[in-house]
Scaffold this active site. Structure first.
Site, mmCIF file in Angstrom:
data_model
loop_
_atom_site.group_PDB
_atom_site.id
_atom_site.type_symbol
_atom_site.label_atom_id
_atom_site.label_comp_id
_atom_site.label_asym_id
_atom_site.label_seq_id
_atom_site.Cartn_x
_atom_site.Cartn_y
_atom_site.Cartn_z
ATOM 1 C CE LYS A 6 31.682 44.868 34.488
ATOM 2 N NZ LYS A 6 32.178 43.597 33.884
ATOM 3 C CG ASP B 104 28.036 42.683 32.791
ATOM 4 O OD1 ASP B 104 27.407 42.080 31.893
ATOM 5 O OD2 ASP B 104 28.868 42.128 33.533
ATOM 6 C CD GLU C 209 30.904 42.843 30.464
ATOM 7 O OE1 GLU C 209 31.118 41.831 31.152
ATOM 8 O OE2 GLU C 209 31.375 43.967 30.723
ATOM 9 C CG ASP D 261 31.849 38.630 30.512
ATOM 10 O OD1 ASP D 261 32.698 37.728 30.507
ATOM 11 O OD2 ASP D 261 31.493 39.207 31.560
ATOM 12 C CE LYS E 138 33.962 37.850 34.654
ATOM 13 N NZ LYS E 138 33.232 38.243 33.418
#
Length: 1723
Positions: free
Chosen positions: A1192, A1224, A1250, A1273, A1301
């Site tokens: 990533k 991301d 992301e 996210d 997360k």
């Protein structure tokens, strides 16, 4: 005298000691009538003169009479104020039981009477809703000597000249006797004050009823008009109707100056003993004797009088705006009053001729012919038997009956051209009213059309009376038109048949009457059903004159002079209260008493009485309850959130779906089954019960028929449910909370949550969704009519069992011991046909007089479209909502085995009967409103629209047979998996067979935390670059949670920039939790996740789950799961998966490989994109060489997105396309920038981007614009509340992944829900770390393995191919230069592999052997010392010893906060909050004078003074205390009473005050009259406290509306239990009186002058104090603007969510955070 003077100086002996409760109970039960304090004197406020009471009535039956004309002029508070002590007794099965309860309490009261010289006592008992006020009063004899007697209806009258009150009137109240009369010539202030004395806000149901404009003398029983005169009385005995039940109440009032307690009781008993003799009215023969007498005696034109009803909230204001006025029109609300044996009046008076019916004798003799005579007799006898609802089909031969019915003054008639629909309508009416409707038809096939409804009524014991017209015998078998053989036309489907001969004056008319009486008796007695009278008529059928002789009426004179039926049937039965016990009942009782695994099954229950009885029996037995949808208890409205529901009831709503699991079926083996009601909708439940055989199986139903299709009953008791319950309620049963209860509760909860998840995670409008939302659309007093086929099955399987009630009276009803109410449900399950359902539903709405919601399928609707013609006739019913699920055919066949083995074309034509009929057009043709919905949102809006409208609506829900079948299949499979998983998880836990500790595994011994700092190799990617630091660190906390058996679990809390909380925020919550969590019990349900943690945090810790910071909750869950793993000797993964690991038990080598695959986790490497494209590509190449297969890359950190695209280009050039590449953007691009980047990387095969855009509203737009895959996210990080509602906006296929997360979304439970949603929608669920240590990483590895198992189960369930393994975002381990343990988690390439992975086994060993590296620990915290001491403050006339609690006194700080509690509280209330703030603040709480262990001692040489405690005096005490114990300035934090003191000190004693936090506080009352009134009320409360004791006072105090929110708190009992910890009740009463808002100075003007900071805090649900806070801020703001200092804002105002008045108890964490930040600003 006043409170605060002599009474308080010389307390009665009884209050010298405080009674302690061994276990605290709910309000309304704190104290009983068994014991009263032996103390008290009548307390009067400035009583310069006593009210002029006199006792009237030589026999002692009359109450006290107060003539206000003789009262001297008085001010508002001159008269004494009486507070009512209300005793709510347990709900009673019958009205007679309730009366006996009150009688028993009165007898106990006589043995130990109160010693107070005056008082008001009220006893009240909830009874079933079927107990009607009017029914009770109607059955009272004319000889009843207790006066007054009254009935007041809540419904408007029909404006017909002969209309009488119908039995269906709702929300009425009736009363007998009077405890007080109030009379006077003008309704002045004196009159109001005399009434106000007894109308207590503590018991708002005590009311005064009466009239303005009437001068009534009880001595002479005379009454005359006088414009301003009034007459009011407070009843002795009342029966009042509410939404869910009725309430029988008895009131006692005494005053030794006028009537002693003994005389008051004697007067009450004289009335009560007469009234309870008639407490069991028989509805069949309840013949309006009382009403007829009132109507006959009524000679008063009441149009000139004003009927009013006063309570405590209305009596203090001007008449006309203050009272519950029955609108000016005298006929708008029916009322009936009988004031004496000769005086009565009503506003609902029919025109009578002296006989029972209006002009009956005259009308009979005026009949044109004998046909009319017989028809009139039949109709009249029906009305006398209570049959007043007539369903008339058009026809010539039935003309005499139709004309007689339609012209009778007491009937309600409806017609329809379709006899089949009309008959089903009659069935519905009888279902709703429990009384037969009368169906009138012509001859021929018109009679045959009744057969389907007759069959349904016969099969389901619904009473009907069929009056079918027929040709005379000479026309039979002659080929005459419209002539068939109607004799015994319905065969065995009717309970009674009689064919009347053609009317003739040669036949005594008595024969007609006895025939009707016999038919109705047979129709209504067990087993009830249809009765058929065939009525032959010769011509003329119209009213053409034909001579007839009146001799046929011989013997009817007595009948015509009364209102009773000719023949009264009475069935003598062995009453259930008898002590004689039948041998079979005794045998059944023994089985029930010795049951270890009992199961209570509720079949179809048809009456409110029996629903009520079933509730009481379920609570008494405390067995698991399986409730059928037709039981009235499958859908339940929660009236409060008290734990009493869980303590007393266990409803297993989803046993049907839980039993899809083979393991659950094998485990579920009840040893005794008791079934109430005989029909069960669920075929699967029936099969389950059959599998349980042989076991003891007892069925209770009132009919004698064999309803036992599986032939498994061992005992069949023919009894009503009420009779059976009455017998069992007298017997004590053991209440063992065994594994049987524990497992069934958990299984049901898991299946329920799984079903709810599946329904809500599917964005489309499904039929199971309809079944779930209908219960939310129903109010407590509404009803549901459910159609057959799929409609009833879906409601039974997927209806929501518990739905919160929004009724205004829910909190009041909860105080009556009623935690919930059932929703009455009806359906045609006798023959279970789909014909006539709409017509039945409309009839049910009429009969039940409820707002009915009907749910039927499209084929059923089309089968009864003629029912629309009946629906259109809005006669005597409330509006209906009809939901038609239109899947364009018979969907049920798609779920049957035939669908799998039959050609689709045959299915479509001969089974589904597919159609394209427009339901909307049909509605339009019948002028019925129609709404067509296709989405969940449209359905919600349509339901809201219909429920808030006063017209009928048909809501057509668009559906599909194929989609419906697919979704039902998904639900059954997912429910099976949920049940499997729940059982395996529970089986792995150490739960004994007899769970003595309820639903808990163990207790938490203690929790502590250590703050750490570890060094990193590089800065966090979330940290701004070029920070100039050479060393990088990570800070956080390690939780250590120890169970009582010594097991220890660890958790980590480490917020960073992406979290909304920081380390200081976290520490304050941890300090609070350490105090709160000690001794908390761990629920066995926690490893199941799916809402278990959320429920546990609220119920066990008493903390709003949403108030805990996400990182704190994550660390807490981690520690608890790891502790449970240590306790069970397994891993975190093992705890949440259970003993069987999953339902994927190894059945093949392929599946075995899948399970092995789920034991390892691939790791995604994380790369910061700083550097040139070549440098970044080189780093990526190195990672690939190390074994990473997924990378990533952080992007959107360069000036131009094109530069980021160049980096991606270079990486692909360097490493090719063999690795997966993610990028991301962290929401750093605008939409245009993101699109530009996307256009440059389309060919580079990104796994996903992301969060590419700044606005989440542009995410879907980006997907569609670029065609690139996107991952969420930050979008899910900001979700508040239920994540499914937010996630449903992102089902777009362009969203391919969700990055989760756990520390940001709030723990493993929330993460699991989000992950499952993603997997359900075929999206990747990627677990990502937030740079935590190995402790979190190991837990995340275990959790990722759990999610992989979950994903495999979902793929198997949906027959989807398993996707390649997902690499999780745990590559942040490479940032760790140090770790919290000396042995970090092993992550790397497996010896036999080539990919960087983490293994579940390694993670489990790491967690099992975890030890903290003490070198990285900054500090540790386990508890905070609380210094408790007494501090004496000397004042001028006395000294006060104050209890002080001191926290944080050793901290290095110059900040000191003084906490002041509310009335009845102590300084102990603040201890958890003080510990939270004590890290850098000294916190002191004080027991205010009169509270806790604080004491006031008057100096011996000082004479007593009138006033002792005042807010000025308390402020002076506290100022001296602050000066003595703290050298600097302080901040005051006060709640309620403490807030008023804090505000006073901040405004008037501010030398030592640096600021103030005002929580639910007020600056006092502006108006002097309001202050006087409030002072009088608080004086009366103080007197009540002294007289009745603290426990009874608490009962009264917490009934106030202010505490409605606190009542919902799961720790309410504990909170109120702490309120009895006061050493000196006398001083407590002094503080209540002296510190009353009515006596404190008004501080409104002072607010304008104060310049120091204020923080005003109030609860979201506390409307009163929210408005006060806003007004205070407005005053301060206005003054600042006047002085030109608007920029110098000295106040803040904060609303705390999800709480009411007691903010610090209901939702303390947000309040703590607000206070700390306020203190920080002050510093």
């Amino acid at each position: 005298m006043k409170v605060g003077s002599n009474l308080l100086h010389n307390p009665p002996p009884a209050i010298s000691a405080v009674r302690q409760l061994p276990t605290f109970i709910r309000p309304s039960s704190f104290c009983t009538a068994r014991s009263f304090p032996t103390s008290g004197h009548l307390h009067r406020l400035r009583s310069r003169s006593n009210p002029n009471f006199k006792i009237l009535g030589a026999n002692g039956r009359a109450g006290m009479e107060c003539s206000t004309d003789t009262l001297p002029g008085m001010e508002d508070s001159d008269l004494p104020v009486e507070l009512c002590q209300t005793y709510t007794l347990p709900p009673a099965l019958t009205l007679e039981d309730a009366a006996n309860q009150i009688k028993q309490e009165i007898e106990k009261l006589k043995l130990k009477p109160p010693h107070s010289s005056s008082g008001v006592l009220r006893f009240q008992v909830p009874v079933p809703a079927s107990v009607k006020a009017l029914d009770w009063l109607r059955c009272q004899p004319q000889s009843l000597e207790a006066f007054p007697q009254f009935y007041l209806s809540g419904n408007q009258c029909e404006k017909t000249p002969y209309e009488s009150v119908s039995l269906e009137e709702k929300h009425g109240v009736s009363g007998i006797g009077s405890v007080l009369h109030f009379t006077g010539s003008s309704y002045t202030l004196k009159g109001r004050d005399s009434i106000k004395r007894y109308l207590s806000a503590s018991s708002p149901l005590i009311r005064a009823y009466g009239f303005i404009g009437i001068n009534y003398s009880s001595e002479s029983s005379s009454m005359k008009h006088e414009t301003d005169s009034f007459y009011f009385f407070i009843p002795q005995i009342e029966l009042e109707e509410f939404e869910t039940n009725s309430l029988l109440a008895a009131t006692l009032v005494w005053d030794d100056s006028f009537r002693t307690f003994k005389k008051a009781v004697h007067s009450f008993e004289l009335s009560f003993h007469q009234a309870i003799y008639h407490v069991w009215p028989t509805r069949e023969y309840c013949h309006d004797k009382w009403i007829s007498y009132v109507q006959e005696k009524s000679d008063l034109e009441v149009q000139t009088a004003q009927m009013v009803c006063l309570n405590a909230h209305s009596s203090g204001k001007d008449i006309g705006a203050s009272h519950l006025q029955l609108e000016g029109s005298p006929i708008s609300f029916p009322f009936y009053f009988r004031l004496s044996a000769t005086t009565a009046f009503t506003n609902n008076k029919p025109q009578l001729d002296g006989s029972g019916s209006p002009g009956l004798s005259y009308l009979l003799h005026k009949c044109a012919n004998i046909n009319a005579v017989w028809a009139a007799l039949i109709i009249e006898e029906c009305t006398r038997l209570g049959l007043t609802y007539f369903c008339i089909a058009p026809g010539s031969r039935s003309s005499p009956l139709a004309v007689a019915a339609s012209t009778h003054p007491l009937t309600t008639c409806i017609s329809c051209y379709d006899e089949r629909s009309l008959a089903f309508h009659a069935v519905g009416y009888a279902r709703g009213s429990q009384r037969p409707a009368v169906v009138i038809t012509s001859s021929g096939t018109a009679v045959s059309n009744l057969l389907p409804a007759v069959v349904e009524a016969s099969q389901d014991f619904v009473p009907l009376l069929l009056l079918t017209a027929d040709r005379p015998p000479e026309m039979l078998d002659t080929g005459a038109n419209q002539t068939i053989n109607q004799v015994n036309h319905f065969g065995s489907f009717v309970r009674y048949f009689f064919s009347l001969p053609p009317p003739s004056d040669n036949i005594p008319a008595r024969m007609v009457l006895t025939t009707v009486d016999s038919a109705v008796y047979r129709a209504t007695q067990t087993p009830s059903g249809p009765a058929h009278i065939n009525c032959s008529f010769r011509e003329p059928l119209e009213d053409s004159p034909r001579e007839w002789t009146s001799s046929c009426l011989k013997g009817l004179d007595l009948w015509m002079s009364k209102i009773e039926p000719f023949t009264k049937y009475t069935r003598l039965e062995h009453f259930y209260a008898s002590n004689d016990v039948h041998e079979q009942v005794a045998e059944a009782l023994e089985m029930i008493q010795h049951a270890n695994r009992g199961l209570l099954v509720l079949g179809a229950i048809h009456t409110d009485d029996e629903i009520w009885a079933a509730v009481l029996l379920a609570r008494h037995l405390f067995w698991p309850v399986v409730a059928d949808i037709l039981s009235g208890l499958r859908l339940r409205k929660v009236l409060n959130l008290f734990p009493e529901i869980e303590k007393n009831f266990l409803f297993v709503d989803h046993l049907d779906h839980a039993m899809l699991s083979e393991s659950v079926r094998s485990w579920t083996k009840p040893d005794v089954i008791v079934q109430l009601g005989s029909r069960i909708t669920s075929k699967r439940i029936t099969q389950i019960l059959e599998r349980c055989s042989p076991c003891s199986y007892i069925m209770v139903d009132k009919h004698p028929y064999r309803h036992d299709p599986s032939h498994i009953l061992t005992h069949r008791l023919q009894s009503t449910i009420s009779e059976f319950a009455a017998y069992l309620l007298k017997v004590n049963f053991p209440r063992n909370n065994s594994r049987w209860h524990t497992f069934l509760q958990a299984l049901d909860m898991m299946v329920a949550r799984e079903i709810s998840f599946q329904i809500h995670s599917d964005g489309s409008l499904t039929e199971p969704h309809v079944a779930q939302v209908i219960s939310e659309a129903l109010s407590c007093d509404a009803a549901l009519f459910i159609g057959n086929s799929m409609a009833i099955r879906d409601a039974d399987m997927y209806g929501r069992g518990w739905v919160n009630s929004t009724t205004d009276i829910s909190s009041t009803m909860s105080n009556w011991g009623l935690p919930f109410c059932g929703i009455r449900v009806a359906g045609n399950r006798g023959a279970s046909g789909i014909d006539g359902l709409l017509s039945t539903a409309v009839g049910f709405a009429v009969g039940s007089n409820k707002r009915v919601l009907c749910v039927i399928g499209d084929v059923s609707f089309l089968h009864d479209t003629n029912g629309l013609a009946i629906l259109r006739q809005r006669m005597r019913r409330k509006p209906m909502t009809i939901v038609v699920t239109n899947n364009h055919g018979g969907a049920i066949f798609s779920l049957l085995p035939i669908a799998e083995r039959t050609d689709s074309s045959i299915l479509q034509k001969y089974f589904y009967t597919s159609h394209d009929v427009s339901i909307g057009k049909l509605c339009e043709a019948h002028s019925v409103k129609h709404l067509h919905v296709r989405t969940k949102e449209e359905l919600q809006h349509a339901l809201w629209t219909s429920q808030h409208s006063q017209t009928d609506y048909i809501i057509e829900v668009e559906s599909s047979i194929e989609k419906n079948a697919t979704f039902h299949s998904l639900l059954t499979k997912s429910a099976r998996q949920a049940a499997d998983h729940a059982l395996s998880t529970l089986s792995a836990l150490s739960i004994s067979d007899h769970v003595s500790s309820g639903s808990f595994l163990c207790k938490i011994h203690r929790m502590e935390f250590s703050s750490y700092r570890i060094q990193l190799c590089a800065p966090l990617t979330s940290t701004p670059r070029n920070s100039g630091c050479d060393s990088f660190y990570r800070d956080g906390f390690i939780l250590t949670l120890s169970l009582e058996d010594g097991s220890v679990g660890f958790g980590e809390i480490a917020p960073i920039e992406i979290h909304k909380e920081d380390l200081v925020d976290v520490e304050e919550q941890l300090r609070f939790l350490i105090h709160t969590i000690k001794g908390a019990e761990i629920s066995y349900q926690l490893p199941l996740l799916k809402g278990s943690f959320t429920s546990w945090i609220w119920r066990s810790l008493g903390i709003q789950p949403s108030s805990i910071f996400p990182s704190v909750r994550c660390g807490l869950e981690m520690a608890i799961l790891n502790a449970l793993a240590a306790r069970q000797g397994t891993s975190l993964l093992g705890v949440i998966l259970g003993s069987a690991s999953s339902s994927l038990v190894t059945q093949s080598i392929e599946e075995d490989e899948m399970i092995k695959r789920s034991s390892r986790v691939q790791i995604c490497a994380l790369v910061d994109s700083s550097g040139t494209p070549e440098e970044v590509a080189h780093v990526v190449a190195q990672l690939v060489d190390e074994g990473f297969t997924t990378i990533k890359l952080k992007v959107a950190r360069r000036a131009n997105p094109v530069e980021d695209a160049a980096v991606v280009h270079e990486i692909r050039q360097k490493v090719g396309h063999l690795i997966k590449l993610r990028v991301d953007a962290n929401r750093n691009w605008t939409f245009e920038e993101a699109v530009l980047f996307g256009s440059r990387v389309k060919c580079y095969d990104l796994q996903y981007i992301e969060e590419p855009v700044h606005s989440e509203d542009d995410i879907i737009k980006f997907c569609e614009e670029t065609g690139l895959p996107v991952a969420l996210d930050e979008t899910i990080d900001h979700i508040q509340g239920d994540p499914l509602n937010k996630l449903m906006a992102f089902v777009h296929p362009g969203i391919v992944a969700v990055v989760i997360k756990p520390s940001v979304v709030g723990g493993f439970e929330n993460a699991a829900v989000i992950a499952k949603w993603a997997q359900q929608h075929e999206k990747m669920a990627v677990i990502s770390a937030a740079y935590e240590s190995s402790l979190s990483l190991a837990s995340y590895v275990q959790f990722a393995c759990y999610l992989e198992q979950q994903n495999m189960e979902i793929c198997k369930m949906k027959n989807k191919e398993l996707r390649p393994t997902i690499a999780h975002g745990l590559g942040t381990y490479r940032w760790l230069k140090e770790d919290v343990t000396t042995e970090p988690l092993k992550i790397g390439v497996h010896p036999h592999g080539d990919t960087v992975e983490a293994f579940a086994k390694d993670a489990a060993l790491f967690l099992q052997n975890f030890q903290i590296n003490h070198d990285i620990v900054q500090k540790s915290y386990s508890k905070e010392q609380v210094w408790t001491y007494q501090w004496t403050v000397d004042c001028e006339d006395f000294s006060c010893s104050l209890q002080v609690r001191d926290v944080g006194r050793n901290s290095i700080t110059d900040k000191t906060v003084i906490f002041l509690h509310g009335f009845l509280g102590t300084g102990e209330d603040w201890v958890p909050i003080m510990k939270s703030l004590s890290a850098n603040t000294r916190c002191i709480s004080i027991d205010l004078p009169g509270h806790g262990k604080s004491h006031i001692q008057r100096h011996a040489d000082i004479e007593a003074k009138q006033e002792l405690i005042s807010i000025e005096l308390v402020a002076d005490m506290l100022s001296k205390l602050i000066h003595d114990i703290n050298p600097g300035k302080v901040v005051l934090v006060g709640y309620s009473l403490g807030a008023r003191i804090a505000l006073y000190m901040a405004l008037r004693c501010n030398e030592k005050i640096d600021g103030a936090v005002i929580i639910s506080g007020s600056p006092g009352l502006k108006d002097e009259a309001q202050r006087n009134m409030r002072a009088a009320q608080d004086d009366s409360r103080a007197h009540h406290l002294i007289t009745h004791g603290l426990l009874c006072f608490l009962d009264t105090w917490y009934r106030g509306e202010l505490w409605n929110s606190l009542l919902q708190h799961p720790h309410f009992e504990r909170i109120v239990g702490s309120r009895i910890q006061h050493d000196d009740v006398l001083s407590l009463a002094k503080s209540l009186s002296g510190l009353s808002p009515g006596r404190q100075p008004s501080l409104w003007d002072d607010l304008k002058k104060f310049k120091k900071p204020f923080l005003f805090i109030f609860g979201e649900n506390d409307r009163k104090f929210k408005e006060i806070a806003q007004q205070m801020c407005s005053e301060i703001c206005l003054e600042s603007e006047t002085e030109g200092n608007q920029d110098e804002r000295t106040y803040e105002m904060i609303q705390i969510p999800d709480c009411g008045h007691a903010v610090h108890l209901e939702n303390p964490l947000p309040m703590i955070n607000a206070i700390r930040k306020f203190l920080y600003k002050l510093a």
